[in-house]
Write an enzyme that holds these catalytic residues in place. Structure first.
Site, mmCIF file in Angstrom:
data_model
loop_
_atom_site.group_PDB
_atom_site.id
_atom_site.type_symbol
_atom_site.label_atom_id
_atom_site.label_comp_id
_atom_site.label_asym_id
_atom_site.label_seq_id
_atom_site.Cartn_x
_atom_site.Cartn_y
_atom_site.Cartn_z
ATOM 1 N N SER A 153 0.870 -1.177 0.000
ATOM 2 C CA SER A 153 0.000 0.000 0.000
ATOM 3 C C SER A 153 0.908 1.229 0.000
ATOM 4 O O SER A 153 2.087 1.124 0.377
ATOM 5 C CB SER A 153 -0.856 -0.025 1.271
ATOM 6 O OG SER A 153 -1.412 1.244 1.509
ATOM 7 N N TYR A 166 -1.961 -0.997 10.272
ATOM 8 C CA TYR A 166 -2.086 -1.299 8.832
ATOM 9 C C TYR A 166 -0.827 -0.817 8.099
ATOM 10 O O TYR A 166 -0.206 -1.569 7.354
ATOM 11 C CB TYR A 166 -3.343 -0.628 8.274
ATOM 12 C CG TYR A 166 -3.555 -0.853 6.799
ATOM 13 C CD1 TYR A 166 -4.162 -2.016 6.332
ATOM 14 C CD2 TYR A 166 -3.139 0.089 5.852
ATOM 15 C CE1 TYR A 166 -4.352 -2.232 4.969
ATOM 16 C CE2 TYR A 166 -3.325 -0.111 4.494
ATOM 17 C CZ TYR A 166 -3.940 -1.269 4.061
ATOM 18 O OH TYR A 166 -4.123 -1.481 2.715
HETATM 19 N N1 LIG Z 1 -8.803 -1.018 -1.939
HETATM 20 C C1 LIG Z 1 -7.775 -0.190 -1.889
HETATM 21 O O1 LIG Z 1 -7.914 1.024 -2.177
HETATM 22 C C2 LIG Z 1 -6.409 -0.689 -1.489
HETATM 23 C C3 LIG Z 1 -5.334 0.210 -1.531
HETATM 24 C C4 LIG Z 1 -4.067 -0.232 -1.182
HETATM 25 C C5 LIG Z 1 -3.888 -1.559 -0.807
HETATM 26 N N2 LIG Z 1 -4.955 -2.419 -0.771
HETATM 27 C C6 LIG Z 1 -4.696 -3.811 -0.391
HETATM 28 O O2 LIG Z 1 -5.316 -4.670 -1.345
HETATM 29 C C7 LIG Z 1 -5.691 -5.902 -0.715
HETATM 30 C C8 LIG Z 1 -7.150 -6.187 -0.977
HETATM 31 O O3 LIG Z 1 -7.912 -5.158 -0.402
HETATM 32 P P1 LIG Z 1 -9.460 -4.884 -0.747
HETATM 33 O O4 LIG Z 1 -9.588 -3.435 -0.897
HETATM 34 O O5 LIG Z 1 -9.893 -5.796 -1.808
HETATM 35 O O6 LIG Z 1 -10.113 -5.282 0.659
HETATM 36 P P2 LIG Z 1 -11.534 -5.926 1.019
HETATM 37 O O7 LIG Z 1 -12.532 -5.579 -0.007
HETATM 38 O O8 LIG Z 1 -11.765 -5.544 2.433
HETATM 39 O O9 LIG Z 1 -11.244 -7.482 0.929
HETATM 40 C C9 LIG Z 1 -10.364 -8.065 1.854
HETATM 41 C C10 LIG Z 1 -10.358 -9.560 1.678
HETATM 42 O O10 LIG Z 1 -9.528 -10.104 2.724
HETATM 43 C C11 LIG Z 1 -10.252 -11.129 3.376
HETATM 44 N N3 LIG Z 1 -9.897 -11.248 4.798
HETATM 45 C C12 LIG Z 1 -9.959 -10.301 5.749
HETATM 46 N N4 LIG Z 1 -9.655 -10.825 6.943
HETATM 47 C C13 LIG Z 1 -9.389 -12.135 6.734
HETATM 48 C C14 LIG Z 1 -9.058 -13.221 7.586
HETATM 49 N N5 LIG Z 1 -8.935 -13.070 8.916
HETATM 50 N N6 LIG Z 1 -8.866 -14.444 7.039
HETATM 51 C C15 LIG Z 1 -9.029 -14.627 5.715
HETATM 52 N N7 LIG Z 1 -9.367 -13.654 4.857
HETATM 53 C C16 LIG Z 1 -9.553 -12.415 5.366
HETATM 54 C C17 LIG Z 1 -11.702 -10.730 3.250
HETATM 55 O O11 LIG Z 1 -12.534 -11.867 3.438
HETATM 56 P P3 LIG Z 1 -14.028 -11.691 3.999
HETATM 57 O O12 LIG Z 1 -14.733 -10.800 3.010
HETATM 58 O O13 LIG Z 1 -14.535 -13.084 4.041
HETATM 59 O O14 LIG Z 1 -13.895 -11.045 5.350
HETATM 60 C C18 LIG Z 1 -11.750 -10.168 1.832
HETATM 61 O O15 LIG Z 1 -11.912 -11.203 0.893
HETATM 62 C C19 LIG Z 1 -5.349 -5.726 0.757
HETATM 63 O O16 LIG Z 1 -4.077 -6.303 0.990
HETATM 64 C C20 LIG Z 1 -5.278 -4.223 0.937
HETATM 65 O O17 LIG Z 1 -4.450 -3.869 2.016
HETATM 66 C C21 LIG Z 1 -6.199 -2.004 -1.105
#
Ligand SMILES: NC(=O)c1ccc[n+]([C@@H]2O[C@H](COP(=O)([O-])OP(=O)(O)OC[C@H]3O[C@@H](n4cnc5c(N)ncnc54)[C@H](OP(=O)(O)O)[C@@H]3O)[C@@H](O)[C@H]2O)c1
Length: 246
Positions: A153, A166
C-alpha cells in the site's frame, strides 16, 4: 494504469492460490486468473463468498477451482500443514501465490491504538502471509516457474498519521518481500514481488474513506493488468520489485 495485454492462455495449466479471494481485489484476481486458464485455489474467511466466486468461475467456463475456508487471524500451524497436504495430494505443486487478504484495523493515533486490534492486524497482514509462504515453499519449489506476490500500500512505503498497524504491517510486507527475493535471487524458478493496488473501489477503501464517492476510484477488475503480468511468464526475470497497479 499499468499497461499489459495478457494472452488469453497466459496462465494455462497453472495452479494459483489467492487469499481473500471472496471479495474486493482478491475476488477480481481469482476471476481474472481463472479466465486466463489458471486453476485457482480460493482461500478466505467467508465460505459463502468463496462459493459465489467458485460459481462465477464455473459459469464462465474456467478450470474447476478449489475452495479452502481459512481464517488468517485464528489459523494454527496445523491448519497451514493441512492446507499444504491437501494441495500436495490434489496438485503436487503450486505455481502462484497471491497474498491479498488484509485487515484495515482502526484509523487512530498510535497513542490510543488498541493493542488487541494491533495484534489482529499484524496477524492477518504479515504473520499469516509469512507462515503460509513458509509452509507452501516445498510446493512452490516444485513449480517450473513460481510467482509469489505480496500486497502492499502507499502507507507501506511512507508512514502516514493514524494508519497505525495497517501502515506498519505493509512496511513489514515490503520487507518480507525484499528479504525473500534476495534469498531466492539465485533460484531459477521462484520470484517474489509486491503490488501496490492504489485507491480501488472496495469495501476496505469505503471503510477507510467514508466521505469519498466510490465512483472516483477504479473497480478491482480494471487494475488486473499488473496482477496478470506478475503471475505470467513475461515477468519470469523480475524479482524483488514493488510495483504500482495504477
Ligand atoms: N482497496 C484499496 O484502495 C487498497 C489500496 C491499497 C492496498 N490495498 C490492499 O489490497 C488488498 C485487498 O484489499 P481490498 O480493498 O480488496 O479489501 P476488502 O474488499 O476488504 O477485501 C479483503 C479480503 O480479505 C479477506 N480477509 C480479511 N480478513 C481475513 C481473515 N482473517 N482471514 C481470511 N481472509 C480475510 C476478506 O474476506 P471476507 O470478506 O470473508 O472477510 C476479503 O476477501 C489488501 O491487501 C489491501 O491492504 C487495497
Amino acid at each position: 494504469m499499468f499497461e499489459y495485454n495478457a494472452p488469453n492462455n497466459l496462465l494455462e495449466n497453472k495452479v494459483i492460490l489467492v487469499t481473500g479471494a471472496g471479495d474486493g481485489i482478491g475476488r477480481a484476481a481469482a476471476l481474472t486468473y481463472a479466465a486466463h486458464g489458471a486453476t485457482v485455489i480460493l482461500v478466505g474467511k467467508t465460505t459463502e463468498k468463496l462459493e459465489n466466486v467458485y460459481d462465477e468461475i464455473e459459469a464462465a467456463g474456467g478450470p474447476k477451482p478449489a475452495i479452502v475456508p481459512l481464517n488468517l487471524e485464528t489459523a494454527t500451524e496445523h491448519d497451514y500443514i493441512d492446507l499444504t497436504n491437501i494441495l500436495d495430494n490434489e496438485f503436487g505443486h503450486i505455481d502462484g501465490l497471491l497474498h491479498n487478504a488484509s485487515l484495515l484495523g482502526v484509523r487512530t493515533p498510535i497513542e490510543s491504538y488498541d493493542p488487541i486490534i494491533w495484534q489482529q492486524v499484524m496477524q492477518v497482514n504479515i504473520n499469516a502471509p509469512f507462515i503460509l509462504t513458509q509452509t507452501l515453499m516445498p510446493l512452490l519449489h516444485r513449480s517450473e516457474n513460481a510467482s509469489i506476490i505480496f500486497t502492499s500500500s502507499g502507507v507501506g512505503r511512507k508512514g502516514r498519521a493514524y494508519w497505525g498497524a495497517y501502515s506498519v504491517s505493509k512496511f513489514a510486507t515490503e520487507g518480507l518481500m525484499q528479504v525473500m527475493a534476495d534469498e531466492v535471487e539465485n533460484t531459477a524458478n521462484i520470484r517474489v514481488n509486491c503490488i501496490n493496488p492504489g485507491a480501488t473501489r472496495t469495501k476496505m477503501r469505503a471503510y477507510a474513506y467514508p466521505g469519498e464517492q466510490p465512483e472516483t476510484n477504479p473497480e478491482p477488475a480494471s487494475i488486473m493488468p499488473l496482477y496478470l503480468y506478475l503471475m505470467g511468464s513475461d515477468s519470469n526475470d523480475l524479482n524483488g520489485q514493488s510495483l504500482n497497479a495504477q
